[in-house]
Each structure stands twice: as structure tokens, then as C-alpha cells.
Design a protein around this motif. Structure first.
Motif, mmCIF file in Angstrom:
data_model
loop_
_atom_site.group_PDB
_atom_site.id
_atom_site.type_symbol
_atom_site.label_atom_id
_atom_site.label_comp_id
_atom_site.label_asym_id
_atom_site.label_seq_id
_atom_site.Cartn_x
_atom_site.Cartn_y
_atom_site.Cartn_z
ATOM 1 N N GLU A 99 2.597 -6.741 7.013
ATOM 2 C CA GLU A 99 3.530 -6.315 6.658
ATOM 3 C C GLU A 99 3.728 -5.529 5.005
ATOM 4 O O GLU A 99 3.783 -4.780 5.050
ATOM 5 N N ARG A 100 3.189 -7.144 4.365
ATOM 6 C CA ARG A 100 2.623 -7.041 3.028
ATOM 7 C C ARG A 100 1.426 -6.247 3.028
ATOM 8 O O ARG A 100 1.714 -5.157 2.385
ATOM 9 N N LEU A 101 0.425 -6.575 3.985
ATOM 10 C CA LEU A 101 -0.335 -5.327 2.555
ATOM 11 C C LEU A 101 -0.092 -3.578 3.400
ATOM 12 O O LEU A 101 -0.005 -2.773 3.210
ATOM 13 N N ARG A 102 0.800 -3.905 4.685
ATOM 14 C CA ARG A 102 1.562 -2.093 4.544
ATOM 15 C C ARG A 102 2.428 -1.457 3.978
ATOM 16 O O ARG A 102 2.456 -0.545 3.576
ATOM 17 N N ALA A 103 3.055 -2.356 3.166
ATOM 18 C CA ALA A 103 3.587 -1.877 2.314
ATOM 19 C C ALA A 103 2.894 -2.464 1.170
ATOM 20 O O ALA A 103 3.080 -0.903 0.272
ATOM 21 N N ASP A 104 2.055 -2.450 0.489
ATOM 22 C CA ASP A 104 1.162 -2.843 -0.498
ATOM 23 C C ASP A 104 0.674 -1.129 -0.385
ATOM 24 O O ASP A 104 -0.318 -0.777 -1.583
ATOM 25 N N GLU A 105 -0.250 -1.767 0.589
ATOM 26 C CA GLU A 105 -1.751 -0.715 0.824
ATOM 27 C C GLU A 105 -1.486 0.467 1.316
ATOM 28 O O GLU A 105 -2.219 0.786 2.114
ATOM 29 N N GLY A 106 -0.519 0.779 2.653
ATOM 30 C CA GLY A 106 -0.470 1.571 2.673
ATOM 31 C C GLY A 106 -1.145 1.715 3.976
ATOM 32 O O GLY A 106 -1.702 2.578 4.320
ATOM 33 N N LEU A 107 -1.673 0.362 4.286
ATOM 34 C CA LEU A 107 -2.410 0.345 5.626
ATOM 35 C C LEU A 107 -1.273 1.084 6.810
ATOM 36 O O LEU A 107 -0.200 0.153 7.198
ATOM 37 N N GLY A 108 -2.397 1.129 7.964
ATOM 38 C CA GLY A 108 -1.293 1.741 9.477
ATOM 39 C C GLY A 108 -2.300 1.330 9.913
ATOM 40 O O GLY A 108 -2.813 0.827 10.504
ATOM 41 N N ILE A 109 -1.236 0.135 11.208
ATOM 42 C CA ILE A 109 -1.778 -1.057 11.713
ATOM 43 C C ILE A 109 -1.440 -0.526 13.107
ATOM 44 O O ILE A 109 0.435 -0.324 13.560
#
Lengths: 319, 562
Positions: free
Chosen positions: B485-495
């Protein structure tokens, strides 16, 4: 099983190429032997044996002959190659099949015992013993066996396939052959024993750690039943595969053993064919060997289908 | 079953107990020279009554499996057992090795294991594997026990007569599904009419709906045959639903015992409370995480689009099985899409097509408006697999596995690569010093973090997580989900989060797609799909998940009435 045919065809082509690459032919060897060198006589002989012409015609002659199951003419024996081989084949076949059965069954038994007693003195004795046998050359083991059992103890014959001048009944003859085969078959089987011992031991130790063995213990099955049906039975699969793979090596090994025990088999015949440059005979022996190995593998495939339900063809459940 | 106050006061129950374990201590021999023996279980006391289920719960390494195996006398030779174990109606301490144990396994205490495939011998017909157990405990030869076997098969839902009949007894394990195999294993475990059944995560390897059927079956059998069952699980919601009582284990000790309802609602220990919170995230109405998407992005071309993907595979015995038929799905930047469905629904195939490990027969994968080229754009879409141990080369240190994507996709070598590796490991919450370890020297959670670090090394914009947290303990699972979730928020990662676990999807996904037999049956915002599903299949999937607050038996009765 149909894969066997292309295998045989490929080997036939390979044998032809090998023979073509060898310098000199049977006529050269024959002429050298009788000490005469008439060019016309040589050409005549070559025509008779299908040795003349360019490589294309020679291959065609060879292929057509093979298709008719005609293995050609042996210069050395002045007879059909097929007939010479058929005469020797039973001896080799008998020795090879007995050796395969003996080494595999001894290996399965000893490997199984070693696995069930692993870490103990029995395991150590079996493993080390098999390793020593594996490291011993077959011919040396054979010679030692001859010295001990044939020369010193005089329990068994020194060599040959049967007693030459004996007048025996059919049963007596069979017994006589079996008696002669004891030493060579044991020698051959023992040199390949280690492989099966180690394979069976390893496979059993692996299955012992499997979930279904733990489950069988939890269900309260007797230890003997677990050992046989749930550990040994599934462990047979890799061993059976190895029997097929090893049959070729065993055939090769039998050449040495036949020489040591002076048994008139294919191995001894191949040796003579090389010495006499009887290339047609050699080709016939090589092809016969291939057929033997392929046949063993077909049998193994059938056996595998019996042992492992997963390779059976039926897919669904019968309603 | 009424909650008896006596259980809380005295975890070792009274005279009704079939099995009673007192002060169990399990010590494994020292793993190497100079090290001391490992104590797996200490001072553990428990008991089970007739027709009662005791849920034994804990994370991996808590000693719950060791406890079960000690009771079943299945621990390897050399394991030191201390304490006292008694079966009602039999004399003597069963932990004392030797003849006292004889005749106990299968006849008094039997066991069902986690992996139904592994607990059946692949080369023997399943019927013969039940025959032999029935025969061994009745003094028969196996052939005489076929009648008993057929009765048992009938009872576990594999009838040999009637409309659903098949010749199940003659089937081999590879011809059966996971659920069918577990039914066979249950039949084999019960063939000796045991009074105590030990169940070691018997439904963990199964799909949610199959799990529900197996739970039904086990509880029915417990009631019918007055079996005392110890049900081991790491899933507290499941434990609370199925158990009459729950015993919570941590680091080899029993830290809390009590009635299921009490522990689910008012756990006494902080640890149990934490476990409960994580486990019940599905049932609680946790607010869905806010999507980071900027408004209007939906309409742009940016993102990873799978358009009407078709894929089939050759079937056993000829023909083809349609794995995917026309699935369309979009993952935007900074978006987490949950993909749920049972095994065989095609979700893994879809994941593999997304990263280019598998080719679609028709349909296309489109990245930012143009066709995705797996060769040239490998770095953009990365994957995290279910089994972290299998996805690392066992002979290479973690660092070496991370060097490769850095060099290939970013051209980093030497010192700059080393610095980046430390950064990556730090980012996923892994001590950079662990980078020099071999994969088998890390725990499952640590290794899955390393796998995520490896996937991130190429600086991807999209990551496909195929059951990436399925094999992890709940507390580790929560940490990994937080990380994603942090990676999505910080780096805009699509999962793309592929999971059969609705709890996972619920806690993390913005949108959820439900797959069944290769088709999308439902999709939409996660809250909507899981709270008010439109399709019957989705409802069935949700109903199959144990809630933790409602006893499973009540659900059984509801079903019987409805």
C-alpha cells in the motif's frame, strides 16, 4: 512403442556412416589374409558383397537388404550374417536378461534393507560393499571369481557355455548351461549392482519422508505394510527406469565378460568381426544390439505402465 | 454446545475428556554440534471431550504442529517428549514410548493432514488405501474390507450408488480434485473408528467453497460419531467458527484457552487480540483505502489494459480447456486491483499473460495506449510469485538475485548496484545485512519481502502479485500488505492482487474483479462487490468464508432449515 522404429532407422544410418568412415573393407582384409592381390578378383568379390559403387548405391543396397531383414554376408565365416548372429544371440540374451534381473532384484532388496536400517551397520556394510563392487572392473572380478570358484574350489566351470562332450537329457542340458552361467552372470550383475542399491536406497529414503507415509503411520498401519506398499512400491519407479537406461551399458559390459569366460556370444563375435575387418558382420551385431536394447526398453515401458497409474492412458473415472 | 465456565477456570477439562494432555514438553535434538536442543513445546496442557472441537491456533513456529504430531506419536525418533497423555478408558501415560502406544494410531487417535494430495499414495487406488486401514483395525485382510470402505466413501460424499455414483474406490489420487482427495483422506482416517481426530490445517490448501464443504463434513462426523477433534489452523476466524473452544499458542506455549465465542469477542491477551483483528479484517467493515488516483485519470490512456483475453490449454485425454474467455481488465497507475476466484478460474493464467510469461490466443495487453512488448518493456511490469522459496535460485545469495535486474534494466553495476540493493532491502523493511544470506536461511516473510524488492529493482510501474501473501502468517501478511500500500501511495505503483483470500482483497484492493471458469462474473469497487454482490457466484464465495463470530454449526443448521 512406435518410437522404436525411427530409433532403429537412425541407428541403421549411423552404423552405415561409421562403416563407411572405416578404412579398408572385408575384401582388403581377406586378400591380405590369403596373400594375393589380383585387382580383378578383388572387384569380383566386392561386387558379390555389395561393396562396389559410390556411397549412394552402397547405401541403397544396404537399406534394401536391411528392409528384407538380410544383414548381408560375413566374409570371415563365409555365411549369412543373420545365421551367425542367431547362433550366438541366445547365449548373450540369456546372460544379459539374467544379469539384469539379478542385479535389479538384488539391488532393490539390498537397497531396501539399507534404507530401512539407515545409519546402522547393515546400511554401512551394504553401501560400502556395493561401492567396492562398483569400483572393481568386471574382467578383474571375473578373473578373481574363476580363480576362487573354478580353480581353487572347483565348484563351477572355468568357462564356456556348456560341457562339450556330455550326453545329457534336455533338462540336464539346461542345468548344464545354468551351471556354466553362474559365474559370468554374477560377475556382470555385481558390477552393476551398486547403481540399483544406491538408487533404491535413495528413493526409499525420499518416499519415507513423504506425506502419505506419515499419513499411513497416523492411520495405524503395520510397519511391514507401510515399508512394502507405501515406501518400497513407489520407490520402484526410478529403479525400473534405470534398468532400461542401463541395458545398453550391460550389453557393452557383456563383451568383456564373454571374453573372460570364453562364452560364444555376441560380444565375442564382435571382437572377432573387428579383428577380421568383417564390417558387415559388425554392422549386423551393432544393429542386433540396438534391437535388444530397444526391446528391453519397450518391456520397461509396459512394466512402468503397470507400476505407475499416472502414466496409464485412461483419463477419467468409470461411472 | 454451551460455553461451560469450567473450561475457562480449568483448561484441563473434567471427566468427560477423551484425551487429556498434561504438561507436554517437546524437545528436538540439537540441530548441530555445540547447539542445544530446541524446545518446540513446553508446559502445554489441553483436553478434548466427546463430540467437541478444540481449535489450536498459532503462527508458524508456534509449536501447534509439533503438539499435534506429539499426540499422534509421529515425531521423528530422537525427539524428547515429557509430560502425561491419557485416553479415557486406557491405562498408562501414552507419551512413554513403547508398547503403550501400540494399537492407538488409527483405532483411537487418527489424523487428517494439510495437503490432501501428499497424504495419499499416488500409485495405489484410493479404495485400497481405505481398505487396508479398515482391515488392519478389524483383523481382516484388505479385500474383505471393501464393504466398509464403500460405506465410508458414501458417508464422505463419494457414493458408489445413486445418481452421483462413480467407482471412487478404484480411482487413483491423480484423478481426483483436492476436495475429493481430502474426503478420501478423511475416510481413511476414520476407517479405524477413532475417538480422537487430529486435523492439521485440513482446509488450508483448498478453495473457499471446497473448504466450506469439508468443514461441514468434519463437523457432521464429529457430531455423528462423537469424535473429539483437535483442529489446528493459523486462521483465527476459522478457528473461532469451527471450535467449541480455542487454544492459542505462541512460541511453544499455550497463552490463552477459552470458549470460542469468548476469545473471538473478548480476547484476554494482546497477542490474541492482534491476531483477531488481522483475521477479522474481512468481517469488520473496515473503510476501504482511499484511491490515490487523480480525477479524470480513468479516461486517459495511461495504465495497463487487458482487452478480451482468450487462452486455452490442452486437456487430459484430448481436447482443450478454455482457461480464459474474453476477460477485460484495467490497472491504472497507483491503483490496486483485486482478482479473486477459485483454483481453475483462470486468475493465475491472467496474471502470467499480464507480465508476458504466457501468451494470449486472442486479445491484447496494452500499456499506455500501445501494445505491451514483454521483451522490450519487461522492466515496466514485474511479478511476485506465491512461493518465495521456489522463486529464488537456492544457490545464490539474495543480493545476487537483485543484481541481475539492476544491471539488465538500469545498467547499474558495482558500487552503485550495491547501494541500490541496500536501499531496496531497506525499503521493503528487510535488514540489508540479510542480503548476503542464501534463500533457505530466511523466513517465508523475509523471503517474500526480498521477492518484492527484486520485483521493484527494475523500477516497474506495475506489479502482479500472484497469491503473494497466501503462504505467510497473518502478522507477516499484514506487514507485506502495508508495504504494498505504501508503494502504491509513494510511487504510484499499479498492483494486480491475485488472491483466493477475500480478506486480502478486501483490505487492500480499490477495485475487485471476480473470475469464474475463465469469465469475469462481477467487477466494481471492492466495498460494493464484497458487501453487496450482484452475482450468485460472488455471494457463494463470500458465504464460504468463516466469519469468526458465527459458529460454523449454526451455519450448518441454517442450511438445513433454508
Amino acid at each position: 512403442m512406435l518410437q522404436a522404429l525411427p530409433v532403429l532407422a537412425l541407428v541403421a544410418v549411423g552404423v552405415f556412416i561409421l562403416l563407411e568412415m572405416a578404412e579398408g573393407d572385408a575384401v582388403d582384409a581377406y586378400l591380405a589374409g590369403i596373400g594375393s592381390g589380383d585387382a580383378g578378383f578383388a572387384a569380383d568379390l566386392r561386387e558379390r558383397y555389395g561393396l562396389e559403387g559410390n556411397i549412394g548405391t552402397r547405401f541403397l543396397t544396404y537399406a534394401i537388404r536391411l528392409a528384407q531383414l538380410d544383414l548381408g554376408h560375413s566374409v570371415a565365416f563365409s555365411r549369412d550374417v543373420g545365421a551367425v548372429i542367431l547362433e550366438r544371440l541366445p547365449n548373450t540374451l540369456l546372460m544379459m536378461v539374467s544379469a539384469i534381473l539379478l542385479s535389479a532384484s538384488m539391488g532393490i532388496l539390498l537397497g531396501g534393507i539399507a534404507a530401512l536400517r539407515r545409519g546402522g551397520p547393515t546400511d554401512a556394510a551394504i553401501t560400502v560393499g556395493a561401492l567396492i563392487l562398483n569400483a572393481t572392473p568386471g574382467f578383474w572380478l571375473g578373473l578373481l571369481a574363476i580363480i576362487l570358484f573354478a580353480v581353487k574350489l572347483r565348484w563351477l566351470p572355468i568357462g564356456g557355455i556348456s560341457t562339450l562332450d556330455a550326453d545329457l537329457s534336455l533338462f540336464g542340458e539346461l542345468l548344464d548351461v545354468a551351471w556354466h552361467l553362474v559365474l559370468p552372470v554374477f560377475t556382470l550383475a555385481l558390477t552393476y549392482l551398486a547403481l540399483y542399491v544406491r538408487l533404491m536406497r535413495g528413493a526409499m529414503i525420499e518416499t519415507d519422508a513423504s506425506g502419505w507415509v506419515l499419513a499411513a503411520r497416523a492411520r495405524g498401519l503395520p510397519a511391514s505394510r507401510i515399508a512394502l506398499r507405501h515406501i518400497a512400491r513407489p520407490a520402484l519407479l526410478p529403479v525400473v527406469t534405470m534398468i532400461g537406461l542401463q541395458s545398453g551399458a550391460l550389453l557393452g559390459g557383456s563383451i568383456v565378460i564373454e571374453t573372460v569366460f570364453s562364452i560364444p556370444g555376441l560380444g565375442a563375435l564382435a571382437f572377432e568381426a573387428v579383428l577380421q575387418r568383417d564390417l558387415q558382420l559388425l554392422a549386423g551385431i551393432l544393429l542386433t544390439g540396438t534391437v535388444l536394447v530397444v526391446a528391453v526398453n519397450v518391456v520397461i515401458d509396459l512394466l512402468y505402465r503397470l507400476l505407475d497409474p499416472r502414466v496409464r492412458l485412461d483419463a477419467g473415472l468409470d461411472s | 454446545m454451551t460455553d461451560s465456565a469450567a473450561y475457562e477456570a480449568n483448561p484441563i477439562a473434567g471427566d468427560g475428556a477423551v484425551l487429556k494432555v498434561t504438561d507436554l514438553r517437546v524437545r528436538f535434538p540439537a540441530p548441530g554440534r555445540g547447539s542445544s536442543p530446541v524446545t518446540a513445546v513446553s508446559n502445554l496442557s489441553l483436553s478434548v471431550d466427546e463430540g467437541q472441537v478444540l481449535s489450536l491456533i498459532g503462527e508458524s513456529g508456534s509449536g501447534k504442529s509439533a503438539t499435534l504430531l506429539a499426540i499422534a506419536a509421529l515425531l521423528p525418533a530422537g525427539t524428547a517428549l515429557e509430560g502425561d497423555m491419557r485416553l479415557s478408558g486406557r491405562d498408562g501415560n501414552l507419551l512413554v514410548p513403547g508398547s503403550r502406544r501400540r494399537g492407538i494410531a488409527g483405532r483411537h487417535i487418527s489424523m487428517v493432514f494439510q495437503n490432501p494430495g501428499a497424504s495419499l499414495n499416488p500409485v495405489l487406488s484410493v479404495g485400497s488405501q481405505i481398505d487396508e486401514v479398515a482391515a488392519a483395525h478389524r483383523g481382516l485382510v484388505p479385500a474383505e474390507a471393501r464393504g466398509i470402505t464403500e460405506e465410508l466413501l458414501d458417508r464422505v460424499g463419494l457414493p458408489h450408488s445413486g445418481p452421483q455414483a462413480k467407482n471412487w474406490a478404484r480411482a487413483y489420487p491423480h484423478q481426483l480434485s483436492g476436495g475429493q482427495k481430502q474426503r478420501i483422506a478423511i475416510a481413511a482416517a476414520l476407517a479405524g473408528n477413532p475417538r480422537v481426530l487430529l486435523a492439521d490445517e485440513p482446509t488450508t490448501a483448498l478453495d473457499a467453497t471446497v473448504q466450506a464443504q469439508i468443514l461441514d463434513l468434519l463437523l457432521e462426523l464429529v457430531d455423528e460419531r462423537s469424535i473429539a477433534m483437535i483442529f489446528v489452523t493459523h486462521d483465527l476466524a476459522l478457528a473461532a467458527s469451527i471450535g467449541d473452544r480455542i487454544a492459542v499458542m505462541r512460541t511453544g506455549r499455550l497463552i490463552e484457552v477459552g470458549s470460542a465465542g469468548e476469545i473471538a469477542r473478548r480476547p484476554q491477551k494482546t497477542y490474541t487480540g492482534e491476531l483477531m483483528r488481522t483475521a477479522l479484517s474481512f468481517t469488520r467493515s473496515a473503510s476501504a483505502p482511499p484511491a490515490v488516483q487523480k480525477p479524470g485519470r480513468e479516461t486517459t490512456k495511461e495504465g495497463l489494459l487487458l482487452r478480451s483475453i482468450h487462452r486455452s490449454f490442452p486437456a487430459r485425454g484430448g481436447g482443450r480447456v478454455q482457461a480464459l474467455s474474453g476477460v477485460t481488465l484495467k490497472i491504472g497507475s497507483g491503483e490496486i486491483v483485486g482478482l479473486i476466484g477459485e483454483s481453475g478460474s483462470g486468475k493465475t493464467t491472467l496474471g502470467r499473460i499480464t507480465v508476458g510469461l504466457e501468451k494470449a490466443e486472442s486479445g491484447e495487453v496494452i500499456l499506455d495506449g500501445s501494445p505491451f512488448d514483454p521483451r522490450g518493456q519487461r522492466a515496466t511490469v514485474q511479478m511476485v510469485f506465491q512461493d518465495p522459496l521456489a522463486s529464488f535460485n537456492p544457490r545464490r545469495a539474495i543480493k545476487e538475485a537483485l543484481v541481475h535486474p539492476l544491471r539488465r534494466h538500469l545498467g547499474l553495476t558495482g558500487r552503485s548496484a550495491r547501494a541500490r540493493i541496500e536501499e531496496l532491502l531497506d525499503e521493503v523493511g528487510l535488514d540489508p545485512a540479510l542480503g548476503s544470506r542464501q534463500p533457505n536461511q530466511l523466513s517465508g516473510g523475509q523471503l517474500q519481502r526480498a521477492a518484492i524488492a527484486r520485483a521493484l529493482a527494475a523500477r516497474p510501474r506495475f506489479v502482479v502479485c500472484d497469491e503473494a501473501v497466501a503462504s505467510l502468517d497473518v502478522s507477516v501478511r499484514a506487514q507485506i500488505l502495508e508495504l504494498l500500500e505504501r508503494l502504491r501511495a509513494d510511487e504510484g505503483l499499479g498492483i494486480l492482487m491475485i488472491s483466493h483470500d477475500l480478506g486480502v482483497v478486501k483490505s487492500i484492493a480499490d477495485r475487485t474483479v471476480v473470475l469464474f471458469n475463465g469469465r469475469e462474473v462481477e467487477s466494481g469497487p471492492t466495498g460494493q462487490v464484497l458487501k453487496s454482490p450482484r452475482e450468485g457466484y460472488t455471494r457463494k464465495l463470500i458465504a464460504a468464508v468463516p466469519s469468526g463470530l458465527v459458529p460454523w454449526r449454526e451455519r450448518l443448521q441454517d442450511e438445513a432449515v433454508g
